[in-house]
Design a protein around this motif. Structure first.
Motif, PDB file in Angstrom:
ATOM      1  N   GLN A  15      28.051   6.043  60.605  1.00 30.71           N
ATOM      2  CA  GLN A  15      28.092   5.733  62.150  1.00 30.71           C
ATOM      3  C   GLN A  15      28.082   3.901  62.230  1.00 30.71           C
ATOM      4  N   GLU A  16      28.480   3.649  63.269  1.00 32.48           N
ATOM      5  CA  GLU A  16      28.439   2.107  63.383  1.00 32.48           C
ATOM      6  C   GLU A  16      27.216   1.691  64.162  1.00 32.48           C
ATOM      7  N   TYR A  17      26.426   0.651  63.833  1.00 33.95           N
ATOM      8  CA  TYR A  17      25.170   0.287  64.419  1.00 33.95           C
ATOM      9  C   TYR A  17      25.576  -0.286  65.798  1.00 33.95           C
ATOM     10  N   THR A  77      17.248   9.806  65.278  1.00 32.29           N
ATOM     11  CA  THR A  77      17.686   8.403  66.193  1.00 32.29           C
ATOM     12  C   THR A  77      16.561   7.792  66.699  1.00 32.29           C
ATOM     13  N   ILE A 127      18.873   3.193  66.080  1.00 33.42           N
ATOM     14  CA  ILE A 127      19.429   3.139  64.429  1.00 33.42           C
ATOM     15  C   ILE A 127      19.079   4.569  63.900  1.00 33.42           C
ATOM     16  N   LEU A 128      20.113   4.989  63.089  1.00 33.75           N
ATOM     17  CA  LEU A 128      20.221   6.354  62.386  1.00 33.75           C
ATOM     18  C   LEU A 128      19.266   6.097  61.234  1.00 33.75           C
ATOM     19  N   TYR A 142      27.402   8.287  69.010  1.00 38.75           N
ATOM     20  CA  TYR A 142      27.695   8.460  67.920  1.00 38.75           C
ATOM     21  C   TYR A 142      28.991   9.240  67.649  1.00 38.75           C
ATOM     22  N   ASN A 183      24.162   3.174  58.793  1.00 39.62           N
ATOM     23  CA  ASN A 183      24.650   2.496  60.187  1.00 39.62           C
ATOM     24  C   ASN A 183      25.531   1.477  59.794  1.00 39.62           C
TER      25      ASN A 183
END
Length: 676
Positions: A33-35, A196, A239-240, A54, A225
């Motif tokens: 996933q993209e930050y 998360t 942030i993941l 997300y 991320n």
């Protein structure tokens, strides 16, 4: 040429769309996933898909147990209030964060980990929870202050329809909480779930600080991320954090380490080498289950057996209480040829539809009568006696014994009985047209009994009593002849009923000495004085019934209306040849005077005070049969006259038709001659 250029341009656009879709597929499956940067996260006008949550798609688990971080702040400072805000179970929050009570106040700004169920909705992972606006709010404030960056104003705008800058108080918002599930690649690498986490001011080392908190290495957070070593992360952005079960062996105090050396998203533990064998646990469970099932079945069987035994004991006690053994002795002693059936309580319960009120057809001093239907389709009358004492048991048994000795078309037939209930039950043939008393008392002249029917009823009852007195194997005295104990079928044939007080009389005896029983107005005066009941006592009661047939009045109705004794009045008027004053209008209209006179004189003879001067029932029956035959002969004589009248009418009709036809023909001939 222009058309070709347009087609080429369309094809190029289509290829670009396919490539974009493939790039998204590749991104969601392998690049995690993209930050979201500071500019995108806090900009409510940015409509990028990642700002709403997300991404999910092929290569992701569609639903999972995920976690989100939350800092305790008033009013969300207990497990209950936090659970209500984020749509999570308060008990799980308390267990996960080692709280002793659901209502205990949590210190300000303490990190709380909250389990949420995460689902792929469209192409975005989200966990939905409702939120009621209690004061003036904006989507930006709700997302960043109340939910501490766990959602965005873009996601709220997408799910709700209120003005972003002025949400009405009391409105209910649908809040999409930001969460995610591991990709297939992450799962293969040992990631069990994703957290998360909102970056806080104590994370001074950035990703390194976050990794140390949750036992996760820096590289796995960067990869999850799509960040590099040189990437910048911002306060209060999510942030993941990929959580691995293998971390629990190093950091057993971590919140997701519920089980030794392992953790699964569904909350179950992975067994290690020292754990209890699964097969043994399963075997024990199955064995214990089978044992409990066997115990339950044995207990149920024992209960059924005990219940059946108690029912049998109770039925046997009731059979004895209701005189069943006495009845068996009497029937064996009398050698009755007719065998009445012994019904079970369940059979009669079904026959009467549980003694439904719609089946109720009558009531008397003996109890209630219900209409029933047996399995073979036979319609029956079920007589339910009242609770009876010892004296009444003898009377009840006596009725069964008496009816077992009788077989006559004008005596109601006993089909069977049941003695295993609180109230004994007798089952008779069903007689459909009610009692003679009901027909006599009808006020409607059109429904009144015809003279022919009255005469036939008198013959039927006299014949039944004559049979009981002189033709039965043992003479029987009825002892309660009255209009309400005479039943009528649909053709107005009479059936004598209610043998509760009847008695068999040995051939060598002329009377019975008993306590006085019967119905006032019908009872023999000699019997009232001496307590000695003879066959002539039944003759007296029959005489009263003859008066009822002639006058259309019962002793009760006459005494109520006129204030006099019906029998005394009738005898007095008959001696003065004035008895026609008392006749029923139907009788006065239909009957011949000589027939009325004959029956009136017969009734007076039956009502003699001296029983010896009364005729026997056999003599009464013979006299009535003569009258019945003369009535039938009279009808036969009238029939030719009726036929003759009909023939004359038909002849006159034919003459009229013939005359009309002749006139028609003459008219036609005249018309034809005129036309010529």
């Amino acid at each position: 040429m222009g058309l070709k250029i347009m087609n080429l341009f369309s094809s190029f656009k289509y290829i670009l769309h396919v490539l974009l879709y493939l790039s998204l597929f590749h991104h969601s499956s392998f690049c995690q996933q993209e930050y979201i940067s500071n500019e995108t996260f806090f900009n409510c006008d940015d409509n990028a898909a990642t700002s709403k949550g997300y991404l999910c798609g092929i290569g992701h688990i569609n639903s999972c147990m995920s976690f989100v971080s939350f800092r305790s702040r008033t009013p969300y400072d207990t497990a209950i209030t936090i659970g209500h805000l984020l749509g999570s179970e308060a008990s799980e929050i308390a267990s996960l964060n080692h709280m002793s009570s659901l209502t205990d106040k949590i210190p300000m700004e303490k990190l709380i980990l909250v389990p949420v169920s995460c689902t792929c909705s469209g192409n975005i992972f989200q966990h939905f929870t409702p939120f009621t606006v209690k004061s003036s709010e904006t989507y930006f404030g709700t997302a960043n202050k109340t939910y501490q960056g766990l959602t965005t104003c873009q996601a709220l705008i997408d799910q709700n329809y209120y003005d972003p800058d002025d949400i009405p108080v009391g409105s209910e918002l649908m809040v999409p909480v930001r969460c995610a599930c591991p990709t297939e690649k992450q799962t293969a690498n040992g990631v069990s779930s994703l957290l998360t986490y909102t970056i806080y001011k104590d994370d001074v080392k950035g990703v390194t600080s976050i990794g140390e908190k949750f036992g996760v290495n820096q590289q796995s957070i960067l990869e999850a991320n799509m960040l590099s070593q040189n990437s910048t992360i911002y306060l209060f952005t999510p942030i993941l954090v990929p959580l691995k079960g293998e971390s629990c062996s190093i950091y057993p105090e971590l919140f997701f380490c519920k089980c030794p050396n392992s953790y699964l998203p569904d909350g179950n533990c992975r067994a290690n080498d020292k754990s209890f064998p699964v097969k043994l646990v399963a075997s024990l469970g199955v064995g214990i289950g089978i044992m409990f099932l066997c115990l339950f079945l044995l207990g149920y069987k024992f209960y059924k057996w005990l219940n059946t035994r108690q029912i049998k004991i109770r039925k046997k006690a009731l059979f004895k209480q209701n005189g069943g053994f006495l009845l068996q002795e009497k029937l064996a002693y009398d050698g009755s040829s007719q065998k009445a059936k012994i019904f079970t309580a369940e059979e009669l319960q079904r026959a009467t539809d549980g003694y439904n009120q719609s089946r109720f057809i009558g009531q008397g001093g003996y109890g209630r009568v219900y209409k029933g239907m047996l399995p073979d389709g036979s319609i029956v009358a079920v007589k339910m006696s009242k609770a009876i004492d010892r004296n009444q048991i003898d009377q009840f048994i006596n009725e069964i014994v008496i009816l077992s000795q009788i077989n006559h078309r004008n005596i109601v037939k006993l089909l069977g009985f049941c003695l295993e209930t609180e109230a004994p039950l007798l089952v008779y043939e069903f007689i459909s047209n009610g009692t003679l008393s009901e027909h006599i008392c009808k006020k409607d002249p059109e429904s009144s009994l015809s003279w022919e029917n009255r005469l036939r009823i008198a013959c039927d009852v006299a014949g039944a009593l004559a049979y009981m007195h002189s033709a039965a194997s043992i003479p029987i005295f009825h002892r309660d002849i009255k209009s309400s104990n005479i039943l009528l079928d649909d053709k107005y044939n009479a059936k004598v009923s209610d043998f509760g007080t009847s008695r068999s009389v040995p051939d060598d005896r002329t009377h019975l000495t008993t306590a006085v029983q019967g119905t006032l107005g019908y009872m023999d005066p000699e019997y009232l004085q001496s307590s000695q009941f003879t066959d002539k006592s039944d003759v007296y009661s029959f005489g009263v019934t003859l008066i009822e047939l002639l006058t259309g009045k019962t002793p009760y109705s006459y005494a109520k209306d006129e204030g006099n004794n019906l029998v005394a009045s009738f005898i007095s008027l008959t001696k003065e040849n004035q008895h026609f004053q008392l006749l029923d209008p139907q009788v006065a209209r239909d009957a011949r005077k000589e027939d009325i006179q004959a029956i009136a004189e017969l009734a007076v003879r039956c009502l003699k005070l001296n029983g010896r001067k009364r005729p026997t029932m056999k003599q009464v029956s013979v006299e009535l049969e003569v009258l019945c035959k003369s009535q039938r002969c009279l009808q036969i004589e009238h029939e030719p006259e009726l036929l003759k009248d009909k023939a004359l009418n038909m002849h006159a009709t034919f003459d009229t038709i013939e005359e009309s036809m002749e006139q028609s023909i003459s008219f036609s001939l005249v018309m034809e001659s005129g036309s010529v």
